[in-house]
Scaffold this active site. Sequence first.
Site, PDB file in Angstrom:
ATOM      1  N   ARG A  57      42.045  24.901  44.538  1.00 23.89           N
ATOM      2  CA  ARG A  57      42.278  26.095  45.264  1.00 23.89           C
ATOM      3  C   ARG A  57      42.745  25.693  46.679  1.00 23.89           C
ATOM      4  O   ARG A  57      42.130  24.792  47.453  1.00 23.89           O
ATOM      5  CB  ARG A  57      41.151  26.930  45.550  1.00 23.89           C
ATOM      6  CG  ARG A  57      40.499  27.282  44.220  1.00 23.89           C
ATOM      7  CD  ARG A  57      40.969  28.554  43.480  1.00 23.89           C
ATOM      8  NE  ARG A  57      40.819  29.512  44.205  1.00 23.89           N
ATOM      9  CZ  ARG A  57      39.576  30.470  44.075  1.00 23.89           C
ATOM     10  NH1 ARG A  57      38.571  30.027  43.641  1.00 23.89           N
ATOM     11  NH2 ARG A  57      39.606  31.458  45.139  1.00 23.89           N
ATOM     12  N   HIS A  79      36.583  48.448  39.555  1.00 24.54           N
ATOM     13  CA  HIS A  79      36.201  47.327  40.141  1.00 24.54           C
ATOM     14  C   HIS A  79      36.657  47.391  41.506  1.00 24.54           C
ATOM     15  O   HIS A  79      37.435  48.425  41.980  1.00 24.54           O
ATOM     16  CB  HIS A  79      36.900  46.085  39.698  1.00 24.54           C
ATOM     17  CG  HIS A  79      38.265  46.124  39.292  1.00 24.54           C
ATOM     18  ND1 HIS A  79      39.473  46.140  40.337  1.00 24.54           N
ATOM     19  CD2 HIS A  79      38.754  46.589  38.246  1.00 24.54           C
ATOM     20  CE1 HIS A  79      40.421  46.330  39.603  1.00 24.54           C
ATOM     21  NE2 HIS A  79      40.318  46.689  38.283  1.00 24.54           N
ATOM     22  N   ASN A 125      42.100  29.086  57.975  1.00 21.84           N
ATOM     23  CA  ASN A 125      41.458  30.577  57.966  1.00 21.84           C
ATOM     24  C   ASN A 125      41.103  30.915  56.512  1.00 21.84           C
ATOM     25  O   ASN A 125      42.015  31.136  55.726  1.00 21.84           O
ATOM     26  CB  ASN A 125      42.286  31.564  58.774  1.00 21.84           C
ATOM     27  CG  ASN A 125      41.602  32.697  58.763  1.00 21.84           C
ATOM     28  OD1 ASN A 125      40.531  32.860  58.466  1.00 21.84           O
ATOM     29  ND2 ASN A 125      42.203  33.778  58.958  1.00 21.84           N
TER      30      ASN A 125
END
Lengths: 61, 567
Positions: free
Chosen positions: B449, B12, B529
């Site tokens: 999140r 990956h 950010n």
Amino acid sequence: MSRLVRRLGSRLRTVGELLAHAARRQKLFLIPLLLVLLAGAVLLLLSGGLSYVAPFVYTLF
Amino acid sequence: MAAVLGVSAQYHDAAAALVVDGRVVAAVQEERLTRRKGDPSLPREAMRACLRLGGIEAGALDRVVFYENPYAKLERVVNGALRAFPTAIGLFPRAVGSQLGGKIWVLDALAETLDVPRARVVPSEHHLTHAASAFYASPYPRAAVLTVDGAGEELSTAIWRGDEGGLALVEGIALPDSLGLLYAALTAWLGFEVNDGEYKVMGLAAFGQPRFRDELARVVRLDGDGGFSLDEKYFAHEHDAELGFSGELERLLGPRRAAGRAWDLDGSAEDRRYADVAASLQAALEEALVGLARRARARTGLDALCLAGGVALNCVAVSRVAREAGFERLFVQPAAGDAGGALGAALVGARDLGDPRPAPQTTTALGEPVDEAEAAELAAALGLRAAPSDDPDREIAARLARGEVVGVVRGRFEFGPRALGQRSLLALPRDAATRERLNRVVKRREPFRPFAPAVAAEATERLFEGGPPDDLTPFMTSVRPVRPEARARLAAVTHVDGTARLQTVGEGGALAGILAAVEREAGLPVVLNTSLNGAGEPIVGGALDALGFLLSHAVDAVVVESLVVTR
């Protein structure tokens, strides 16, 4: 033609490195098994079977 | 003096990195160029980009180093399959077939793609390249190095000693014992995608209570001396490539969570239970990592620690190591996952050829630069409004102060999973509603999140606990508690547990000008950010990606260098 020879040389080098690895690790007994598996892998390639992807195939294999 | 190209691929996040005369010239993830997230294929585009950035032809490369040893990998796969016989019989042909039919020939493929002599292409070792990516990029002359991930050739975990003579393996833990695979299996059990959802598990953990510690202690056993082992009956890595966990794990922890189902941590007791399991997993991982770090300190006697490997991306666990393992200084390679293996491979090759260590890493901006003129042309062709700004920092700050969400595209794109100001999406950190907007509308991801703050270095201690900036904070590789009195002003970037994964920005940093302007406009030198990408997308690379992002996501503007682009 020279490109073909180069590619062949490249593949032979990989086979040589694989054998050297097996010898270094004292695993020469794996070579016959690998040759059989290599033939199987060619069949898998030809049948398109390597398109199979799963999460832990990615991670582990 | 040599030119060395490092390459990681096949599993990956393929990448390439170029080191010339001991200096890191470029490092690029393939996904940024192919636009396929986590692209594992041979990084043809990334290799070309590195050579372009270095201004050299492939023929001038002294060495090409692959980040792991395909022969050792094959040996491990065959051994594992034989060991697990007959349960692994279903997976065996495909596992070995993918090795012999493709992966074993990777060095040939590299030589042919680059058109370099095969003799110049050599393998390295997975955990050695991780260790090199951390130690040689660190500011420490000597350090203990801990590499922890899912699986290398044989090892999943390794302790190294790094000094003037290079890197020496102190000890390692081999498969099937693997903290990376433990976390991956539980990631799958929680219904997230393996190799992508691990961040989600870490974020989710803060919402739960670790009340399943006893159950997790049966899954991963800590030996009290820094070692650990997994109870294999809970895992299915060797015979089920889809899940990685067995029916035993479901009997222990309950049925797996359905993938893709929306989360409701307020209303669903079931989801809160899953969060409790995530918290228990996170606690187990942290304890294992702290134990390993303490062992590394005891075995090396050194005061500095470098970390790499995918598990080192768990910034909550890293922070606990920083607090509890007894090291004075800590550095985590910002590209700690397999992409970073390309950088490590190049550094290993350079050292082997006698080149010096590079200067300590101060930036991840190692990719391709953005072309402002191209952005202007594209904007005109797409009917977007675009105007250059005399003072883009002030323009961005003014927009943020008005509550806008602004994409910033400047300089060379980052190497690694974090956007640190070159390809960032910015907003004011004040309102919790901003987090909701970004999660639900812009990034379309789970509502739990968190988002990270970038803060001017001099304001760090005023707003966050844990002391001044350190070797972790410039790269967003750790978390700090937000000071209680600052939380109301940093609501969008304070996680439910009161912490934030902060990035400190020193003088001359990519976001320094924007933070100064934001302080003038809004009172605090802090911005939210987050990476400039949507769900399932790689982070923006060039001008076309940037304008594509503006067109397809609910953001107010994208600023490409000094060009302000709006709809």
